[in-house]
Each structure stands twice: as C-alpha cells, then as structure tokens.
Design a protein around this motif. Structure first.
Motif, mmCIF file in Angstrom:
data_model
loop_
_atom_site.group_PDB
_atom_site.id
_atom_site.type_symbol
_atom_site.label_atom_id
_atom_site.label_comp_id
_atom_site.label_asym_id
_atom_site.label_seq_id
_atom_site.Cartn_x
_atom_site.Cartn_y
_atom_site.Cartn_z
ATOM 1 N N HIS A 1 53.211 43.776 43.603
ATOM 2 C CA HIS A 1 52.744 42.520 45.054
ATOM 3 C C HIS A 1 54.038 42.683 45.593
ATOM 4 C CE1 HIS A 1 49.465 43.034 42.003
ATOM 5 N NE2 HIS A 1 49.468 43.994 42.237
ATOM 6 N N ASN B 1 47.069 41.794 39.519
ATOM 7 C CA ASN B 1 48.568 41.849 37.681
ATOM 8 C C ASN B 1 48.163 39.910 37.409
ATOM 9 O OD1 ASN B 1 50.443 42.950 36.547
ATOM 10 N ND2 ASN B 1 51.287 41.084 37.015
ATOM 11 N N GLY C 1 48.105 49.739 38.614
ATOM 12 C CA GLY C 1 47.225 49.002 39.070
ATOM 13 C C GLY C 1 46.170 49.395 38.540
ATOM 14 N N LYS D 1 55.335 44.617 48.695
ATOM 15 C CA LYS D 1 54.519 44.732 49.164
ATOM 16 C C LYS D 1 54.290 43.655 50.192
ATOM 17 C CE LYS D 1 51.912 48.657 47.431
ATOM 18 N NZ LYS D 1 50.443 48.968 46.781
ATOM 19 N N SER E 1 54.797 44.696 37.186
ATOM 20 C CA SER E 1 53.469 45.078 38.461
ATOM 21 C C SER E 1 53.815 44.105 39.407
ATOM 22 C CB SER E 1 52.609 45.270 37.912
ATOM 23 O OG SER E 1 52.385 46.137 37.038
ATOM 24 N N GLU F 1 47.821 39.094 43.828
ATOM 25 C CA GLU F 1 47.006 40.414 44.048
ATOM 26 C C GLU F 1 47.873 40.626 44.986
ATOM 27 O OE1 GLU F 1 43.659 38.409 45.916
ATOM 28 O OE2 GLU F 1 43.292 37.105 43.721
ATOM 29 N N ASP F 2 47.309 42.206 45.397
ATOM 30 C CA ASP F 2 47.937 43.682 46.259
ATOM 31 C C ASP F 2 47.501 43.286 47.531
ATOM 32 O OD1 ASP F 2 49.273 45.515 47.623
ATOM 33 O OD2 ASP F 2 48.739 47.481 45.127
#
Length: 634
Positions: A228, A196, A262, A231, A224, A185-186
């Motif tokens: 994540h 993702n 996204g 970040k 992706s 998860e973001d």
C-alpha cells in the motif's frame, strides 16, 4: 452437461432453504455471538474466573511487562491493571495467555470458522452434510464489514503522551504499542474490502520523535502495508494510516492472521467476532474501527525516515535501531472507559505462542489445498518462528526406483518458500510422508530423529546463498540479508543415531564439554570455528554424530529441547555458519561425507539477548510475596 448443472442448482436451492429455516432458530439460540468490544470481553472473563483486577499501582515501565511474562509462564489469569502509574487508562494483559482462555473467548464463533475452512478445503461437503453447515451462511455474512457514520471510539480525544507507555525490556527505545491493529487502504482500490489490517510495531515515544506529533511505524518489506505504501508513493498521494488498539479480541487475532495479499483481514475478524465489523467511513482518510478503544490517525511522509527501536523481539534478542517510516499524528481518539490491551514479546514461549497455536488450528487443514503435495507445516516457536520451519511433503516421483531420494520434496519446498510469511524461513527441514505416515510434525524430537536417520549430507542440502531473511534476524550478512537452506530427506533409514558419548577420543584444542542434545545431535563448547573439525578423518568417532552444534555454552544448549532450538537456529546463517567433515562440491552442489557442523556461537554482529532488570525483578518478587497484590497468581 446442462442436466448436471441443473441438478447442482436444485440441490443448492434446497440447502439455502434449509439454512433459512434453521437459521431462524440459530439466531434466537445464539444471542451471545462474540464480543463487540474489549469491555464486554473483560467483564465476561472476570465473571468466568479468567481475569483478576489489580488495584495496586503498577508501572508501565518494565514492571507490567515482567508481570505479564511470569503470568504467561505460570499459565495464570488475565490481569486488569486499574492503576497505572502516571496514566489514567487501565491496561489489560494475558488475554490469550492459555489455550483454554483463547477458546473461551471465541467459544461462540470458532466452530463456525472451522466449518468455513472445511468448506474451503472441500466445497462438496456443503451438499453431503447440509445439517452440519446450517449456520455457515450466517458466519459468511459476518465477513462483510458494515459501514457506519460514527462510533464509540470517536467520543473523546487525547494525546500520544497520555497513552500508556509500555516498555518491556531495559534497552527498549521508548514506549511501544504491542497489540496494534494497523489499518491501511489501497489507493488504487480504496475501501474496506481491499484494506489491510496488520500487527506492525508502533513506537510512541523516545528517540528523535517529536512528542505528540510523530510516532514510529516498523513494518517489514514483505508485509501488505508495504505494498500500500509503495502504491501511494507511485501515485504521488499521501499515505494515511489508522492504528486501532482494543475492540473485539477478533480484531487482534485478525491483525496477525496470514491471509493472502488483497484479502481484507476485516473479513476474517467478522467471522470470528460473530458480527460484521463496524467501520466509520470518511472522505478524508481510511475508515475507523467504530468499536476500538483507541484510534491514532495520521499520515506517513514517504520522504522521511527516523530511527525506530531498539525493541526486545520474538527471537529473544533486541532488534536494533534502524530507519523506518514516521507517522505524523492527526488525531488520537478513545472511547469512554477505554482499556489498553498489551502483550510482551521475547524469547519464546510468550503469549504470541498462543496466537500461533490458534492460527494453526484454524488454517492447518487448508495447507494441502494451497500447496499441493504438502501435508503439514510447522513454524517452530521455540526457534523464534521464522528461523526454523518443519514440513511433511510427498515423494511420489520415483515409485518404481529401489533407491528413493528427495525429488518431489524439493518441489514442495520451493512452493512453501514462495508463500507469504513462510518465505522468511531460514532453515526448512522437509521429509516424506510415505516413509512414516504417522509422523507428528509437532513432535519436534521425533521429527529430527526421523530426518537424521535418513539424511545424506552429500546430496540433501540445498542452499539459497544471497536472499532476504527476517528483518529481526541479525545472524545474516546485513539488515534483511542472509541465506536459507532446505534439508530434504526421503527413503529408508541409513544410520543408527548415537545417544551416548563414547570414551577414548579427544576434541581439538579450543573445543570441550560435549553434550547430547537429541539422538544424533551433539553440542560442543567452542572458542574457535569449525575449521578444526572439518579435516578430521572419516573414521573419527565424531562422525557417528550426523549433526554437531558449536556453541558458547554446551550445557545450556543441551539442557532442553527449547534451548537447542533457540541457540542453533537463531544464532546461525546457513551459508556462512554451516560446515562439515569431508566437504566436497559436485557441479556447484555443496555437501559433506561426515558430520554436518552448525556454528551457533554468538558473533560480534549479532544483537544482544534480552535480560531483565534485577531491580524490577526484585520489585515484582515483592508484589508476588505473601500479602502482596500478586500473591498466588504466579
């Protein structure tokens, strides 16, 4: 203007009412919408004659993988191995081994997903043909994941070393998960809709991993999950990851679906599964897929890397050991009656070819809406997918010029190379639809003939000489480092392609055994590089062949189309391995007057090819002999 909007709104209300009315009948009639878990799928496949149970002991170390490879090549059934040596969990393979079986698995939902794609391509069809799209709103509703408080997967716990330790090739570094659904998860937008789900390689044992405490997680720089991860590092928070194995087959396919960054793959999986994906939401980590067979939870240490690999990969070679993230294990959950699904990757075609086929079937119509001017794209499986990309585009920039040349095609090519996994293409071959509207991009031999009849090597080669390539491709100058070339051809035919080798000419020393691969394509066995050919005069008979491939074994290379594609495009790096006869550089543009030469010989820095263990091959032969448990399956 407002009257037009009111008219559209009135139409939409009528359509919604029709969907509500007919949707009632749809729900009643469609009671078997997809599978909610893997056990349902296995039972259904067995009833329909698509799956066979094997009670004999089968070893997850090399034996199961060789059986799977033979099954796939024979277009055999799925197999459920009930007795895995040294492991209490059964394993199932070849679920997607045939196109027929893949369509059978998704028979209740695939048409609805196709219709969703149709509406994405042209939303106006919603109003033109409302009866056709009567079930689409319900398929769309399934795209919203469902939050639950608990699930079957969390009923039991185990350890990493008790899981099936699949080893597919002799030099693999340990046991691997080959159908993982890796969920993250973001941290900036936590939750299901920005999550993702990807199929990233997972090494369970071997190397320097601490048993039952660490596993390896291999993901490439463009994925992706990497976004994540970055970040989480930037925010200074732990990066937690869950790995699901099993569950609905739609989750397996969702994990390999190339969706835009996204957009959560859970949405696609829900539409294909025919139900909202149930996710157990938690305060202390990312959500857990409730219907998975297994779930491994853990945290990636952003400061710690360990060697992962080697692993026999989809290019037909080993990806070697390199430093990749380490997942520190927290829990290993499994449901009652859990089944471990697996596949094998290696030189194509393998079972992942079926993934590519159904992905193209679903997403192919949407390509022109994402890439204006691009009519079709084909990632060539036989060449390892990423090394070779074929495309058909438009060439409309010079409608009044008598001499057509690639212009809009180059715009198309740059757009293609800017799209997600398409950006990994090493060779992009693109032609103009206007020159042959009936050209079938999946007829590879026809595509090559069309291109080679028109290409002008002085003008139509466009290199990107220092860039990223597929992490698994060792033909470049380093890990993730290499080059690309776009070959764009438009206009009328400028040559007739030879199909037979003429007599009366000899090859330079160190070169021998010329064989025809395709019209206009010659394979030459060579112990030296292309320099002995580049100085040949323009009138030399070799110049009648627009493409020459230097290789280690020309008989093998020319024996089949798949061999030609595999050898030529997995063993060459465009900027270092392309040469030509009569080379010139004009305003920094490289080209040649005569034949283009690709040096596709194996180089010292290349990874070794995949070779089966003779002892395992003999053992599987015995299992498949008359009276053996696998007799008649392949």
């Amino acid at each position: 203007m407002w009257a037009r909007y009111r008219l559209h709104f009135a139409r939409l209300l009528v359509v919604i009412q029709l969907f509500q009315f007919f949707g009632c009948f749809l729900d009643v009639a469609n009671t078997s919408m997809g599978y909610r878990n893997l056990s349902q799928c296995v039972s259904d496949l067995e009833r329909a004659g698509h799956l066979v149970r094997i009670k004999a002991p089968i070893d997850a170390n090399l034996e199961a993988a060789e059986i799977q490879r033979r099954l796939y090549l024979a277009q055999g059934p799925a197999l459920l191995f009930e007795n895995i040596v040294g492991c209490r969990f059964p394993m199932v393979c070849n679920l997607f081994g045939t196109r027929e079986r893949t369509h059978f698995i998704f028979r209740d939902t695939l048409e609805a997903v196709r219709k969703l794609v149709e509406l994405k391509v042209d939303p106006n069809q919603f109003f033109r043909r409302p009866w056709r799209y009567a079930g689409v709103p319900f398929a769309a509703l399934h795209m919203l994941p469902r939050r639950v408080s608990n699930g079957p997967v969390m009923q039991h716990e185990t350890t990493i070393t008790q899981l099936p330790q699949l080893k597919s090739w002799p030099n693999d570094g340990g046991g691997f998960v080959t159908l993982p659904e890796v969920y993250s998860e973001d941290v900036d937008k936590p939750g299901l809709m920005a999550s993702n789900l990807g199929m990233y390689r997972v090494q369970l044992t071997g190397n320097s991993y601490e048993p039952d405490r660490e596993i390896g997680l291999h993901y490439q720089i463009h994925r992706s999950i990497g976004v994540h991860h970055a970040k989480a590092i930037a925010k200074g928070v732990p990066f937690k990851v869950n790995i699901f194995v099993g569950g609905s087959p739609a989750m397996i396919l969702g994990a390999v679906m190339p969706l835009p960054e996204g957009m959560s793959e859970l949405t696609f999986a829900g539409a294909l599964a025919g139900h909202r994906i149930p996710m157990v939401t938690r305060q202390d980590g990312p959500a857990i897929y409730a219907e998975a067979d297994f779930c491994i939870t853990g945290t990636i240490d952003p400061e710690r890397l360990k060697p992962e690999g080697p692993f026999g990969d989809h290019l037909g070679y080993y990806s070697l050991a390199h430093d990749f993230p380490v997942l520190k294990i927290e829990k290993v959950y499994h449901r009652a009656g859990a089944i471990w699904p697996f596949t094998v990757v290696g030189r194509p075609p393998q079972e992942d070819t079926s993934f590519g086929d159904i992905i193209h079937e679903i997403t192919g119509p949407i390509i022109p809406t994402v890439l204006p001017g691009v009519k079709a794209v084909h990632a060539v499986d036989a060449a390892g997918v990423h090394p070779l990309l074929l495309a058909i585009g438009s060439e409309r920039y010079t409608p009044y010029n008598k001499t057509r040349r690639p212009q809009e095609l180059l715009t198309n090519a740059h757009a293609i190379l800017g799209q997600g996994q398409l950006s990994l293409a090493k060779y992009l071959l693109i032609v103009a639809q206007e020159d042959n509207p009936q050209l079938d991009i999946h007829n590879i031999a026809e595509f090559f003939q069309h291109l080679l009849e028109r290409v002008d090597w002085r003008r139509d080669l466009h290199f990107e000489t220092s860039t990223t390539i597929d992490t698994l491709d060792y033909s470049g100058t380093g890990l993730n480092e290499g080059s690309k070339v776009v070959i764009a051809a438009a206009g009328p035919s400028i040559r007739t392609l030879p199909t037979q080798i003429s007599c009366g000419w000899r090859l330079p020393d160190g070169m021998s055994e010329p064989h025809v691969c395709l019209p206009g394509v010659l394979a030459i066995q060579s112990t030296t590089n292309a320099s002995l050919l580049t100085s040949l005069p323009d009138d030399h008979p070799l110049n009648h062949w627009p493409l020459i491939v230097l290789c280690d074994d020309s008989d093998f290379t020319a024996k089949s189309l798949n061999n030609f594609l595999w050898v030529t495009f997995t063993r060459s790096n465009p900027a270092t391995d392309i040469d030509g006869i009569g080379v010139s550089i004009d305003h920094k543009h490289w080209g040649c007057r005569g034949s283009l030469i690709i040096d596709a010989r194996r180089k010292p820095h290349h990874a070794p090819p995949l070779i089966e263990d003779p002892a395992i091959t003999k053992r599987v032969d015995q299992l498949a002999a008359p009276g053996g448990p696998l007799h008649g399956l392949f």
